[in-house]
Design an enzyme around this catalytic site. Structure first.
Site, PDB file in Angstrom:
ATOM      1  N   GLY A  96       0.819  -1.201   0.000  1.00  0.00           N
ATOM      2  CA  GLY A  96       0.000   0.000   0.000  1.00  0.00           C
ATOM      3  C   GLY A  96       0.850   1.246   0.000  1.00  0.00           C
ATOM      4  N   LYS A 153       0.942   0.372   7.506  1.00  0.00           N
ATOM      5  CA  LYS A 153       1.474  -0.985   7.341  1.00  0.00           C
ATOM      6  C   LYS A 153       2.312  -1.388   8.552  1.00  0.00           C
ATOM      7  CE  LYS A 153       3.321   0.088   3.343  1.00  0.00           C
ATOM      8  NZ  LYS A 153       2.734   1.432   3.190  1.00  0.00           N
ATOM      9  N   HIS A 175      -6.164  34.451 -11.374  1.00  0.00           N
ATOM     10  CA  HIS A 175      -5.858  33.051 -11.669  1.00  0.00           C
ATOM     11  C   HIS A 175      -6.768  32.133 -10.853  1.00  0.00           C
ATOM     12  CE1 HIS A 175      -2.864  29.734 -12.557  1.00  0.00           C
ATOM     13  NE2 HIS A 175      -3.565  29.211 -11.556  1.00  0.00           N
ATOM     14  N   GLU A 176      -6.823  32.382  -9.556  1.00  0.00           N
ATOM     15  CA  GLU A 176      -7.622  31.510  -8.688  1.00  0.00           C
ATOM     16  C   GLU A 176      -9.105  31.664  -8.973  1.00  0.00           C
ATOM     17  OE1 GLU A 176      -5.988  29.413  -7.402  1.00  0.00           O
ATOM     18  OE2 GLU A 176      -4.015  30.326  -7.199  1.00  0.00           O
ATOM     19  N   HIS A 187     -10.098  29.591 -11.905  1.00  0.00           N
ATOM     20  CA  HIS A 187     -10.370  28.190 -11.563  1.00  0.00           C
ATOM     21  C   HIS A 187     -11.770  28.042 -10.971  1.00  0.00           C
ATOM     22  CE1 HIS A 187      -6.469  26.440 -12.188  1.00  0.00           C
ATOM     23  NE2 HIS A 187      -5.859  27.236 -11.330  1.00  0.00           N
ATOM     24  N   ASP A 245      -0.730  23.424 -12.804  1.00  0.00           N
ATOM     25  CA  ASP A 245      -1.982  23.173 -13.518  1.00  0.00           C
ATOM     26  C   ASP A 245      -1.703  22.434 -14.816  1.00  0.00           C
ATOM     27  OD1 ASP A 245      -3.139  24.650 -11.553  1.00  0.00           O
ATOM     28  OD2 ASP A 245      -3.203  26.501 -12.720  1.00  0.00           O
TER      29      ASP A 245
HETATM   30  P1  ADP Z   1       3.400   2.857   6.638  1.00  0.00           P
HETATM   31  O1  ADP Z   1       4.214   1.822   7.319  1.00  0.00           O
HETATM   32  O2  ADP Z   1       2.269   2.291   5.850  1.00  0.00           O
HETATM   33  O3  ADP Z   1       4.193   3.829   5.829  1.00  0.00           O
HETATM   34  P2  ADP Z   1       2.850   3.635   9.306  1.00  0.00           P
HETATM   35  O4  ADP Z   1       2.294   2.356   9.802  1.00  0.00           O
HETATM   36  O5  ADP Z   1       4.252   3.936   9.670  1.00  0.00           O
HETATM   37  O6  ADP Z   1       2.684   3.734   7.750  1.00  0.00           O
HETATM   38  O7  ADP Z   1       1.893   4.797   9.786  1.00  0.00           O
HETATM   39  C1  ADP Z   1       2.371   6.018  10.258  1.00  0.00           C
HETATM   40  C2  ADP Z   1       1.456   6.579  11.316  1.00  0.00           C
HETATM   41  O8  ADP Z   1       0.209   6.967  10.756  1.00  0.00           O
HETATM   42  C3  ADP Z   1       1.104   5.574  12.378  1.00  0.00           C
HETATM   43  O9  ADP Z   1       2.047   5.576  13.397  1.00  0.00           O
HETATM   44  C4  ADP Z   1      -0.248   6.040  12.850  1.00  0.00           C
HETATM   45  O10 ADP Z   1      -0.118   7.037  13.820  1.00  0.00           O
HETATM   46  C5  ADP Z   1      -0.854   6.663  11.634  1.00  0.00           C
HETATM   47  N1  ADP Z   1      -1.767   5.739  10.947  1.00  0.00           N
HETATM   48  C6  ADP Z   1      -1.627   5.291   9.687  1.00  0.00           C
HETATM   49  N2  ADP Z   1      -2.646   4.484   9.351  1.00  0.00           N
HETATM   50  C7  ADP Z   1      -3.439   4.395  10.429  1.00  0.00           C
HETATM   51  C8  ADP Z   1      -4.660   3.695  10.700  1.00  0.00           C
HETATM   52  N3  ADP Z   1      -5.247   2.923   9.785  1.00  0.00           N
HETATM   53  N4  ADP Z   1      -5.183   3.826  11.918  1.00  0.00           N
HETATM   54  C9  ADP Z   1      -4.599   4.603  12.849  1.00  0.00           C
HETATM   55  N5  ADP Z   1      -3.463   5.285  12.652  1.00  0.00           N
HETATM   56  C10 ADP Z   1      -2.878   5.195  11.456  1.00  0.00           C
HETATM   57 ZN    ZN Z   2      -3.842  27.317 -11.028  1.00  0.00          ZN
END
Ligand code: ADP
Ligand code: ZN
Length: 658
Positions: A211, A217, A432-433, A436, A509
């Protein structure tokens, strides 16, 4: 439950036992030092001291040739009188057990020989100790260093962080229900390996968490360890690699050895793509990486999973992984940890908001709606920013306004108050903004405007438009993409219309528009010229979403022409729309130049007044409903104004108008 006490990551590598190499080095160094010291002693003895017999000494004493003696443990150093024949600037000595000659003292005293006591000369002692110890230490350090440089021979010194208990549970991971479901099973394997081996089921050895960055993760892996209450080994794929071939492989070996001793446990390897890259292709000449990967494969094969050893790995580039790693018996389970949807975002906000005091105005739904495309780490960051903002403003609870401001801070950076735009630049940025926003308002397929601001931000935007999506979109029609393109290019169109000149402010843009147009042609089969032919494939879905063309050169040139045509067409459409509504644009731009920020409500008021549209009475758009619910003057938020549907971004794309 207090898990924190044993939660300290520790460097587990060097503490288990003294490696054999170390002992060898120390022995070798001791030997060398002793040898050198011995050599020096015999050298010095030869040169500066002469031995004489005891009888000779007694004779010399009797003859009165001796001025003084220094009695040591085993020897007597002699100092001759200056007028004696024996006189020599250096001392002479001879060795004899002192107790044999009981009369020695009398003899010496009789002849008036001065007897000097051998003093413990600390300076000299220090010198001799240092003379021995220093070379020894130096040699040990030097050899250690050399061993490490040579790699392989030196024991693994990869940073392995071991946590006895992570203290994280599935309750700490919000959303990601499917991922959790697959992982619950693994927890059970770790808990009761016997249950599965009993009926002959093979336990899984590894699972791959796939992911985008920041989706949780690592958090999930820790939660698995926490739920199963087993130790957690954490290391990153790049930790294995060093310049020298063989280091990675030896590190893999020692990691597995160590883990097997503490099984049941979990090994988590972050960024496994840095070692697991496909051999051959993707710069496969890297022998170190190949060896490391091979070692990993063979360790996984040899691993006895019935002990409850589980390997989790994370990557955001699954497509570059070597197929051998993904084979059954290795990382055969793939668990997708994607960006959270609306409900997921609400849950994540709730999890992180749990320990933050919030007042009644807080509505996580609205925040989640405004942050489509944000990942868990962004949301966690937003809650924290909001809490800090609340403290800064002297309140003791976070309110909805703080949260919205925090969303802005995380998405586009802090307001940069010290950057002062010149009057002319303010006009250009405003038009510009407004360009949009006006185009979005005019095209009914596009999302409604929530806020425009021309306060520069630290992340580079000089101004931006914010939209609130009505709901999460997973599909975009061709018409919507066209509308998106027109909106995207409207900033530049406004500049050209009003000032008859163009600026560098439209770079983002243009990039965005080109990407959408190219995707329409090459991926979505939305051009008449190429029809349904797929002309490009996505390379890394979870990171940049980079596309690789897979067609002939002539076709690629044709694609460029087609993209150019689409961009030209949509740009002209933007100019047409703005030209027809020049008066509205002028009025809104004037307002913006004066006030710096205009809310969606104010915008629509001016818009309707100019166009003679009556104010809507009952039928509110979801965005307006949202606004009605939150306090009136607060900064309302958006997600990416022109979110490219084909390339999920880790953050919603906002106008970056530098
Ligand atoms: P990855 O390993 O996917 O890059 P991490 O697990 O290190 O991401 O996530 C970083 C931080 O983001 C975590 O420590 C947490 O605080 C927050 N976080 C990310 N996803 C979640 C989730 N699904 N629920 C709660 N906190 C999350
Ligand atoms: Zn713009």
């Amino acid at each position: 439950m207090d898990n924190n006490t044993n939660n300290q990551p520790q460097d587990n590598e060097n503490k288990n036992k003294m490696p054999k190499n170390q002992i060898l080095i120390i022995l070798l160094a001791a030997f060398v030092t002793m040898f050198v010291a011995g050599m020096m002693r015999s050298y010095m003895a030869d040169k500066s001291l002469k031995e004489i017999g005891y009888d000779q000494f007694v004779q010399q004493v009797e003859a009165g040739e001796i001025e003084a003696v220094t009695v040591k443990n085993t020897q007597i150093n002699i100092q001759y009188k200056e007028d004696s024949d024996q006189f020599n600037p250096a001392f002479q000595y001879y060795t004899v057990p002192l107790e044999r000659d009981y009369k020695l003292a009398d003899r010496l005293l009789d002849k008036g020989v001065e007897i000097k006591r051998e003093r413990q000369d600390t300076g000299a002692m220090l010198e001799s100790i240092l003379g021995l110890v220093l070379p020894f230490v130096f040699i040990v350090i030097f050899m250690n260093f050399m061993m490490k440089r040579m790699g392989g021979v030196g024991k693994s010194n990869a940073k392995v962080y071991m946590q006895k208990e992570t203290g994280v549970t599935f309750a700490d991971v919000a959303g990601q229900d499917e991922a959790k479901e697959s992982l619950v099973e693994l927890v059970d394997f770790l808990h009761h390996p016997g249950k599965y081996t009993h009926i002959g089921a093979k336990l899984p050895k590894g699972a791959l968490l796939v992911g985008p960055p920041g989706t949780g993760k690592t958090l999930l892996a820790k939660a698995v360890a926490g739920e199963a209450q087993v130790p957690f080994y954490f290391l990153s794929g790049s930790d294995f690699m060093e310049l020298y071939v063989g280091v990675g492989a030896s590190r893999v070996r020692s990691l597995f050895k160590q883990a097997q001793q503490t099984a049941p446990c979990i090994i988590f390897i972050d960024e496994i793509d840095s070692i697991g890259r496909s051999r051959g292709g993707y710069g496969g000449s890297d022998t170190e990486q190949q060896q490391t990967l091979n070692q990993m494969l063979s360790e996984m094969d040899g691993m006895d999973s019935s002990k409850g050893l589980l390997i989790l790995a994370a990557t955001n580039r699954p497509e570059v992984l070597d197929p051998a790693l993904l084979r059954p018996g290795r990382f055969d389970r793939r668990i997708i940890v994607d960006k959270p949807d609306l409900k997921g975002r609400v849950d994540i906000l709730k999890v992180h908001g749990k320990n933050v005091s919030m007042d009644d105005t807080v509505d996580f739904e609205a925040i989640a709606l405004a942050t489509s495309g944000a990942v868990g780490s962004d949301l966690a960051n937003m809650i924290n920013e909001a809490a800090i903002l609340a403290v800064k403003n002297g309140r003791n609870a976070v309110c909805q306004k703080d949260l919205f401001e925090a969303v802005e801070v995380v998405l586009v950076g802090k307001e940069k108050k010290d950057r002062v735009l010149s009057a002319e630049e303010r006009r250009i940025v405003s038009y510009h903004e407004v360009g949009h926003a006006l185009v979005s308002a005019l095209q009914k397929d596009a999302e409604p405007v929530q806020k425009i601001t021309i306060v520069p931000r630290t992340m580079g935007a000089l101004g931006y438009v914010m939209h609130v999506p009505e709901e999460e979109k997973y599909l975009n029609s061709k018409k919507e993409l066209y509308a998106m393109l027109v909106g995207c290019l409207a900033g530049r169109a406004a500049e050209e219309l009003v000032f008859d000149t163009v600026t560098t402010g439209a770079a983002n843009d243009i990039q965005q528009a080109t990407r959408i147009a190219r995707a329409m042609v090459t991926q979505y089969g939305m051009s008449d010229k190429f029809g349904l032919m797929g002309l490009a494939t996505q390379e890394d879905q979870y990171l940049t979403g980079r596309m690789v063309m897979n067609c002939g050169d002539a076709t690629a040139a044709g694609v460029d022409d087609e993209v150019m045509r689409i961009l030209k067409e949509t740009y002209n459409e933007a100019k047409r729309l703005l030209g027809e509504n020049r008066e509205v644009m002028d009025q809104i731009a004037e307002f913006l130049i004066e006030k710096e920020t205009i809310t969606g409500k104010e915008f629509m008021e001016i818009f309707r007044r100019c166009k003679g549209i009556p104010e809507p009475e009952k039928e509110l758009t979801p965005a307006e409903k949202l606004e009605a619910e939150t306090c009136a003057e607060q900064a309302t938020l958006e997600s990416g104004e022109t979110k490219a549907p084909e390339a999920p971004q880790s953050k919603p794309v906002n106008e970056q108008n530098q």
